[in-house]
Design a protein around this motif. Structure first.
Motif, short mmCIF file in Angstrom:
data_model
loop_
_atom_site.label_atom_id
_atom_site.label_comp_id
_atom_site.label_asym_id
_atom_site.label_seq_id
_atom_site.Cartn_x
_atom_site.Cartn_y
_atom_site.Cartn_z
N GLY A 1 46.79 71.65 89.98
CA GLY A 1 46.08 70.66 90.51
C GLY A 1 46.57 69.47 90.45
O GLY A 1 47.76 69.32 90.14
N PRO A 2 45.97 68.25 90.79
CA PRO A 2 46.58 66.91 90.62
C PRO A 2 46.98 66.49 89.59
O PRO A 2 46.05 66.70 88.53
N ARG A 3 48.08 65.90 89.52
CA ARG A 3 48.44 65.21 88.23
C ARG A 3 48.49 63.59 88.24
O ARG A 3 48.28 63.10 89.35
N PRO A 4 48.88 62.91 87.18
CA PRO A 4 48.85 61.41 87.13
C PRO A 4 49.92 60.94 88.12
O PRO A 4 51.12 61.77 88.51
N LEU A 5 49.79 59.97 88.98
CA LEU A 5 50.55 59.49 90.13
C LEU A 5 52.10 59.41 89.61
O LEU A 5 53.12 59.80 90.46
N ASN A 6 52.29 59.02 88.28
CA ASN A 6 53.59 58.99 87.81
C ASN A 6 54.24 60.12 87.77
O ASN A 6 55.51 60.06 87.22
N GLU A 7 53.62 61.08 87.70
CA GLU A 7 54.26 62.57 87.64
C GLU A 7 54.82 63.11 88.91
O GLU A 7 55.79 63.84 88.94
N TYR A 8 54.96 62.30 90.07
CA TYR A 8 55.51 62.66 91.21
C TYR A 8 56.57 61.79 91.37
O TYR A 8 56.68 60.66 91.23
N SER A 9 57.85 62.19 91.77
CA SER A 9 58.88 61.95 91.94
C SER A 9 59.21 60.77 92.99
O SER A 9 59.75 59.63 92.51
#
Length: 125
Positions: free
Chosen positions: A105-113
């Motif tokens: 599911g969605p994660r905190p935005l800073n976990e996307y590269s």
């Protein structure tokens, strides 16, 4: 380093369709899971859809299930978001994002590269 460039946004009437594209630079596109987010004026950026490395698994926000479809073409380094039955509440800037991991599911935005610059989608009533 990966650069993501979204396209395909625009103005559409309620009930209409749009297809967004996100083109990635580099040779490692298939190493990333890909995701779409959106941000409406005055609201936080929210998860829309995600797709795994080889399209085996997808997930969607409840608000778009049955209307939006995420897909990818690893040969073209591109991820798509087909949006049907659009509603005024779908109006937002849409962003694509990449990650090395698959999230259920969605994660905190800073976990996307990496993130694209966004493309505006406006749905008129």
């Amino acid at each position: 380093q990966v650069q993501l460039v979204e396209s395909g946004g625009g103005l559409v009437q309620a009930g209409g369709s749009l297809r967004l594209s996100c083109a990635a630079s580099g040779r490692t596109f298939s190493s990333y899971t890909m995701h779409w987010f959106r941000q409406a004026p005055g609201k936080e950026r929210e998860f829309v859809a995600g797709i795994s490395w080889s399209s085996t698994v997808t997930n969607y926000a409840d608000s778009v299930k049955g209307r939006f479809t995420i897909s990818r073409d690893n040969a073209k380094n591109t991820v798509y978001l087909q949006m049907n039955s659009l509603k005024p509440e779908d109006t937002a800037v849409y962003y694509c994002a990449s990650s090395y991991k698959w999230y259920g599911g969605p994660r905190p935005l800073n976990e996307y590269s990496y993130w694209g610059q966004g493309t505006q989608v406006t749905v008129s009533s």
